[in-house]
Design a protein around this motif. Structure first.
Motif, PDB file in Angstrom:
ATOM      1  N   UNK A 197      26.171  71.258   5.028  1.00 28.66           N
ATOM      2  CA  UNK A 197      25.581  72.147   4.333  1.00 28.66           C
ATOM      3  C   UNK A 197      26.241  73.039   3.469  1.00 28.66           C
ATOM      4  N   UNK A 198      25.436  74.342   2.665  1.00 26.03           N
ATOM      5  CA  UNK A 198      26.716  74.730   2.330  1.00 26.03           C
ATOM      6  C   UNK A 198      27.614  75.902   2.749  1.00 26.03           C
ATOM      7  N   UNK A 199      27.578  76.185   4.183  1.00 23.16           N
ATOM      8  CA  UNK A 199      27.853  76.898   4.900  1.00 23.16           C
ATOM      9  C   UNK A 199      28.286  76.193   6.736  1.00 23.16           C
ATOM     10  N   UNK A 200      28.278  74.780   6.149  1.00 19.54           N
ATOM     11  CA  UNK A 200      28.910  74.160   7.921  1.00 19.54           C
ATOM     12  C   UNK A 200      29.965  72.952   7.086  1.00 19.54           C
ATOM     13  N   UNK A 201      31.379  73.113   7.464  1.00 23.22           N
ATOM     14  CA  UNK A 201      32.390  72.635   6.710  1.00 23.22           C
ATOM     15  C   UNK A 201      32.130  71.127   7.623  1.00 23.22           C
ATOM     16  N   UNK A 202      32.402  70.058   7.042  1.00 20.00           N
ATOM     17  CA  UNK A 202      33.388  68.883   7.123  1.00 20.00           C
ATOM     18  C   UNK A 202      33.675  68.629   8.210  1.00 20.00           C
ATOM     19  N   UNK A 203      34.293  67.782   9.258  1.00 16.58           N
ATOM     20  CA  UNK A 203      35.271  67.590   9.799  1.00 16.58           C
ATOM     21  C   UNK A 203      36.771  67.495   8.856  1.00 16.58           C
ATOM     22  N   UNK A 204      36.867  67.068   7.934  1.00 11.11           N
ATOM     23  CA  UNK A 204      37.649  67.393   6.889  1.00 11.11           C
ATOM     24  C   UNK A 204      38.761  68.508   6.263  1.00 11.11           C
ATOM     25  N   UNK A 205      37.323  69.839   5.976  1.00 16.40           N
ATOM     26  CA  UNK A 205      37.482  71.262   6.084  1.00 16.40           C
ATOM     27  C   UNK A 205      38.184  71.588   7.278  1.00 16.40           C
ATOM     28  N   UNK A 206      37.511  71.564   7.674  1.00 22.24           N
ATOM     29  CA  UNK A 206      38.047  71.770   9.162  1.00 22.24           C
ATOM     30  C   UNK A 206      39.795  71.736   9.517  1.00 22.24           C
ATOM     31  N   UNK A 207      40.158  70.528   9.043  1.00 18.57           N
ATOM     32  CA  UNK A 207      41.212  70.199   9.943  1.00 18.57           C
ATOM     33  C   UNK A 207      41.959  70.804   8.679  1.00 18.57           C
ATOM     34  N   UNK A 208      41.774  70.739   7.391  1.00 22.45           N
ATOM     35  CA  UNK A 208      42.844  71.566   6.947  1.00 22.45           C
ATOM     36  C   UNK A 208      42.758  73.163   7.383  1.00 22.45           C
ATOM     37  N   UNK A 209      42.320  73.434   7.857  1.00 18.57           N
ATOM     38  CA  UNK A 209      41.535  74.715   8.195  1.00 18.57           C
ATOM     39  C   UNK A 209      42.656  75.102   8.915  1.00 18.57           C
TER      40      UNK A 209
END
Length: 354
Positions: free
Chosen positions: A179-191
């Motif tokens: 969703x616009x403010x729920x990242x997927x695993x791909x972005x969480x992994x980056x962070x």
């Protein structure tokens, strides 16, 4: 190493990931910003005692909750800190806004209202939602606008972990937001990998291949027309909203119906103990199958044209696990339910349907 994370829903996810995959981490605690703000409680400074590293996203306010105050406190105590931006980007959903079903809400796209109003029927509306030409200009401009807001925030807040470059380099290859403010695993992994590098701790290599979504309970459909207009290499048109509709996924057709006024889609909320009656007899004795429903139960329904003197005939949308009535016509007592249409305005009053 002892960590404290200060933030909202993203902070809770980061805590969970770091606790599970962080190596050399003895303790990860959390202070939830919206909870202490709602209670008008000051930041609990005693929670900083013994902490080696604080991770937070900046908050802009004209009061004590402005995180510049937290930065000064941490610097006075010589506690290291890492700032990351609020994890929101709406590039997959042009001009996204919250849409309301009574007091419940989710993300939606007001542009679909205009698309529906310019369509003679639902079939034409559905065709437009699949047509990249309907979104070519707005999809690119809206993506640029949300990206610019993110970049400006990263610069103004002087965050240590940036996400804008990663998003712009990868949003076409893989889904980065559910969703616009729920990242997927791909972005969480980056962070998380950036936090680990800056914070001086290691992450279990198995996290690199994990496919489990940290925030799977809500998914805003990426319209096929938008996906093609943006040149995405994937499709993701499923609709899920388990925050107020637990246990159900919806087809794109059902989502589009919820955006088309004459499709008569409502969120129905049971106000009393009641029953749903399957119209087609399903019991061996020939009597209608009746399913008990507790107060508070929510269902996404679509009104049918069939008439009944005492009950309303509807179709229950989505896959609820109650296979007895999934996709089948049922009868409900309208006196036992309240009904809400989707709207981008303030929460509405219940609507009666006959």
């Amino acid at each position: 190493m002892k960590l404290l994370i200060y933030g909202g829903c993203h902070a809770e996810i980061l805590k969970r990931i770091i606790l599970r995959y962080g190596e050399g981490i003895k303790n990860v605690s959390i202070v939830t910003n919206f909870k202490i703000i709602a209670k008008k409680s000051p930041f609990p400074l005693n929670r900083l005692d013994g902490v080696d590293l604080v991770i937070f996203n900046p908050i802009h306010r004209d009061d004590e909750y402005n995180t510049r105050n937290l930065e000064r406190e941490l610097e006075s105590r010589s506690i290291r800190y890492i700032k990351y931006p609020w994890l929101q980007w709406s590039g997959y959903w042009p001009n996204a806004r919250r849409r309301y079903w009574g007091t419940d809400s989710e993300w939606g796209m007001p542009l679909l209202d205009a698309l529906a109003n310019s369509s003679k029927d639902f079939e034409e509306f559905s065709r437009k939602a699949h047509d990249p030409e309907a979104f070519q200009l707005i999809a690119e401009s809206a993506l640029q606008a949300t990206s610019n807001r993110l970049i400006q925030g990263e610069v103004a807040d002087e965050v240590h972990v940036k996400i804008s470059d990663f998003i712009l380099n990868n949003y076409r290859k893989k889904r980065l937001f559910l969703t616009p403010d729920h990242p997927s695993i791909h972005l969480y992994r980056h962070v998380v990998l950036k936090l680990a590098k800056l914070g001086g701790f290691s992450i279990d290599p198995s996290f690199l291949s994990s496919a489990i979504e940290p925030q799977p309970r809500a998914m805003t459909p990426i319209l096929p027309g938008v996906a093609r207009a943006l040149g995405l290499k994937f499709d993701a048109s499923d609709w899920r909203q388990e925050q107020f509709l637990p246990g159900s996924d919806y087809k794109l057709t059902e989502y589009l119906a919820s955006c088309f006024p004459t499709a008569d889609v409502f969120l129905a909320v049971a106000q009393a103990p009641t029953r749903i009656e399957v119209v087609t007899p399903a019991r061996p004795d020939g009597h209608p199958l009746q399913i008990p429903v507790d107060p508070g139960r929510r269902l996404m329904i679509q009104r049918t044209s069939a008439k009944d003197p005492t009950h309303t005939r509807v179709k229950v949308l989505g896959e609820h696990g109650l296979t007895e009535f999934n996709g089948r016509p049922v009868k409900i007592n309208p006196d036992h339910w309240i009904f809400h249409r989707a709207t981008f305005d303030a929460p509405e009053n219940p609507q009666a349907i006959g």
